[in-house]
Scaffold this motif. Sequence first.
Motif, PDB file in Angstrom:
ATOM      1  N   ILE A 506       9.130 -17.339  41.099  1.00 36.50           N
ATOM      2  CA  ILE A 506       8.634 -18.719  41.170  1.00 36.50           C
ATOM      3  C   ILE A 506       7.621 -18.833  42.301  1.00 36.50           C
ATOM      4  O   ILE A 506       7.608 -18.025  43.230  1.00 36.50           O
ATOM      5  CB  ILE A 506       9.769 -19.742  41.391  1.00 36.50           C
ATOM      6  CG1 ILE A 506      10.512 -19.465  42.707  1.00 36.50           C
ATOM      7  CG2 ILE A 506      10.732 -19.767  40.221  1.00 36.50           C
ATOM      8  CD1 ILE A 506      11.516 -20.546  43.074  1.00 36.50           C
ATOM      9  N   ASN A 507       6.761 -19.833  42.202  1.00 35.31           N
ATOM     10  CA  ASN A 507       5.876 -20.216  43.283  1.00 35.31           C
ATOM     11  C   ASN A 507       6.452 -21.456  43.958  1.00 35.31           C
ATOM     12  O   ASN A 507       6.751 -22.454  43.291  1.00 35.31           O
ATOM     13  CB  ASN A 507       4.480 -20.542  42.761  1.00 35.31           C
ATOM     14  CG  ASN A 507       3.518 -19.394  42.973  1.00 35.31           C
ATOM     15  OD1 ASN A 507       3.792 -18.478  43.724  1.00 35.31           O
ATOM     16  ND2 ASN A 507       2.382 -19.444  42.291  1.00 35.31           N
ATOM     17  N   VAL A 508       6.593 -21.394  45.260  1.00 35.91           N
ATOM     18  CA  VAL A 508       7.119 -22.507  46.035  1.00 35.91           C
ATOM     19  C   VAL A 508       5.980 -23.107  46.841  1.00 35.91           C
ATOM     20  O   VAL A 508       5.208 -22.376  47.481  1.00 35.91           O
ATOM     21  CB  VAL A 508       8.256 -22.037  46.968  1.00 35.91           C
ATOM     22  CG1 VAL A 508       8.783 -23.194  47.784  1.00 35.91           C
ATOM     23  CG2 VAL A 508       9.375 -21.398  46.162  1.00 35.91           C
ATOM     24  N   ALA A 509       5.851 -24.431  46.805  1.00 33.25           N
ATOM     25  CA  ALA A 509       4.824 -25.132  47.578  1.00 33.25           C
ATOM     26  C   ALA A 509       5.415 -25.586  48.907  1.00 33.25           C
ATOM     27  O   ALA A 509       6.457 -26.238  48.938  1.00 33.25           O
ATOM     28  CB  ALA A 509       4.296 -26.326  46.795  1.00 33.25           C
ATOM     29  N   LEU A 510       4.749 -25.233  50.004  1.00 26.85           N
ATOM     30  CA  LEU A 510       5.172 -25.629  51.336  1.00 26.85           C
ATOM     31  C   LEU A 510       4.078 -26.468  51.981  1.00 26.85           C
ATOM     32  O   LEU A 510       2.894 -26.126  51.898  1.00 26.85           O
ATOM     33  CB  LEU A 510       5.471 -24.417  52.220  1.00 26.85           C
ATOM     34  CG  LEU A 510       6.639 -23.520  51.816  1.00 26.85           C
ATOM     35  CD1 LEU A 510       6.166 -22.406  50.900  1.00 26.85           C
ATOM     36  CD2 LEU A 510       7.317 -22.926  53.039  1.00 26.85           C
TER      37      LEU A 510
END
Length: 941
Positions: A506-510
């Motif tokens: 998954i890609n996690v947005a921070l």
Amino acid sequence: MRTRLAFLALLSIAAAAHGRVISYAPYSDRVAVPAVQNRINRHFVLFEQTSTNSQPGPLVPMPPYAVYPPGQVVLYDSKAEEEPRIIFPQDGSSAAVNIAAVREDQGRPAAILIQTSANFQANNPTLLPIWLLSVDGGATWRKVPLPSQTISMGTGSDTGGPFARGRYSSVRIGTREVPFVVAVDNGVVAITGTGSVTQLIPPLPPPVGPPSPFNSTVTLAGSDREGKRFLVQTNSGIVSVDLNGVQNKVMAAPSLGGFVEGWITPGGAAYIEQTSASGNVVLWYAKDGAVNPVAASWDGAPNAQPPINSSWVFFAVPTADYSGAWIMKRGGSRPSSLYLHTPSAGLVPQWQDVTAPEVEALHSATSGTKVLIQVHRPRQTIDQLLFKDPALAVWHVGDLAPRSYDELFLSETTAKGFVHLDVDAVEGGDPFVFDSGAAQAFFPPGPILSPAPPGGGGSDVVQEWGVVRASLAQKLMLPGVGRTPGAFGSNWSTDVTLYNPSSSAINVALSFLPNNLSADTAYTLPLVALALQAYEIRRVPDILSTLFQLDDVTGALYVSPPIGSAINVTSRTYNKSGSGTYGFTMNGIDVFTAAGPRFPLTFSGAFQGSNFRTNVFLADVSGHGADVNATAAGSNGNFADAPVAFAGSQQMQVNGVAPLFGLSLSDTGALTLQPNRGSMIASVFVVDNRTNDPTFFPPDIPASVMRTIPAIGHLDGANGSKFRSDLYLFNNSSQAKTLNLQAKLWDVPENPTTLPLTLLPHEARVIRDVLLNAFGKTGIARLRFTIQGSTNDTSVRVTSRTYTIDPSGGTYGFLMPPLNSFQSGGAGDTLEILGASLDPGFRTNLGLVDLTAWPGPGPARARVDIIDDAGHALDSFEVSIPSAGGMQIDNLFHARGLPDSGKPVLLRISTIEGMIGAYAAIVDNVTNDPAYVAANLAAKQ
């Protein structure tokens, strides 16, 4: 503040569907009963009991006519753009209200109908039940000329459909011009927007038998989608009636028995669900005088009833356009099966799930393309209580049965159900509102609703019942993140550990938002994409420098996984010195745990006296501004207020807050934070001025049931450490309260020692070195506590801090709060602890506590798995835990022979026998500074 999101093209990585434990925030700390209202309404109405000293429990009739204890009718905005308003009584007092109903049209004020025994405008001195109508959202009220007969507010079993509290209700929702239809005085009437009353079905002879306010010859049993035609059950059968009083016969009485609920199709036919006195259920389809059974709770022909099986479950709800029926059939050792019935196609199976999830409600999307499936999950909790909670999945028409469910770990009663829900939007993260349910009496029975997967959570929940706000989309916050010099020569930075528990990358947005930006600051919010592989655990050291290239700043880190996935996040914020590090850890806080204007937050350990300073973090996540009333309480119960206001989307950290309340540096006490508007996340950080060691305090959880602090201590530890525990108590009520404190040493087969302790009104008290000074014991003990004589009182809070004392008298310590229900597990439950690593500079101690009340014949048992940063098991072993006691595995990784590597790991604790709570303490080997890491409950598949 004008905040602009920077554009960043993120690589799309598909996420597999996995369930998670959903965090949530109650709207109120009061017991609340939702009105009869369409779940898709933007605004919703709750009747909230005035007292905060009750949890959901039996409904108690009160003389002369009231059904519920006195309270207030409150109007809420599901979008949180408007603040909640007490709309009755408007002077802020309380009154008894038996029923409430709401009709809302987009862009127009809600029409609201209530029945109350209030002395309205001093014209009801005998407190008879009277009816009041508002057509301007509760701004004004007028009396409606209806009989003084007590009316019921729906049944306790909500199986879905468009209306909250609509099943078996004596009030139904009509049109804009005629917003309400009521069964009263053995007849049916319509109430117009002007408050006039039209008789649709005249009063019929009363039923045979003793009179009862809940016994009527005529009952409402459903309506069409537009609220223009209504199903009415009489002694002679079921009829439909329109708003002009025109009746049509639907079904004759000989075919009926028990209770009925149904709806009218656009073509004038009717679906009627009949629940017999024995509990069996049949769905009938009636059209043009012909009545045929569609399906029943048993298998086989619906017109040939076999012997009764009490475990059969069957219910039906209308399709989005009311032309057909969604049907659930399960129980009796059968698979759970979903069917769709339409007049043209008949009964068509949709899916069958051999795992037999206990489906208890179906909610159709307005589009007709989705159905939210609500299942029931029983869990055991402390003292063998059965904690019942709902789990949710959005099913797309034509798909197979849902593979996983998001678990709303909420202590439900049979009266639970959605208050606000848009099934078309909820899958995309639109918030929903769910009621855990206050138990009711006098209503007909409904159906009997009776390896670790990803997406753990819940350690941030501070009240486990009530009407709550949540979302299927996860967005986590870590307050107190920084890279900055601090007071007394300190220099702070933050490490963050992220865990992807799913089998897909998954890609996690921070993103990071600094504290204390001025209201007119134009700030570009930096956004970083972090790709996590399947099962990956990643530690990002000094995250503000590593990922954001920031320095000399503090604020909050926001972490958002893709919708349909979930992650676990833990941070450690610490100061580096020549002699090692000291700091605090915290789990990610879901933004949907934010407190609103009718839900105060307390911090019983906020002010710790000489040599300590207190910093407060506040964040408004509503996006339209907030102001907060902060109140301090001391040992003598005195109050001091300090209002705080800040602009929309802003967050702030206020350092050294004690002088704001006129407190001296030696004062100890508690802090209460109550939003007046906006939605707020709050944290307290208490710092020892001698060592600069901080302790993070989340909001307290109330002692409404038996709570357990897993470890309080008076003992000497490794590397010259000397651990002690202080206990902080706060009575947030105007009455004296007596607590029973119960301590039992972890490793001694003794009966617990009980100490009664009375707290004065609004008293905040600290007990230093509590195990020795209050109980005369040394070692490590668990501490259980509850309010004497009551299991429903929410007014008292308790927490603790465990610390070691250095030669100068300074302390290095950590929070040790009472466990909530997300931090303990019975057989089959799994807890996960994120934040430990194989760093040789630290030792990790694992604490395991059996939470059963009294020592039993044998120990509790658990399996411990140590998972590496790629999701592989490094080690797995079983442990026995003393019954009603505990154990700590010191320096866990070295004790198990694992090599030093500096890599992060996950601790997974699976209960085999007993009721087990878990935590980890990560200790700097040089400074002996311990950091508490809370466990999260893992979702069930």
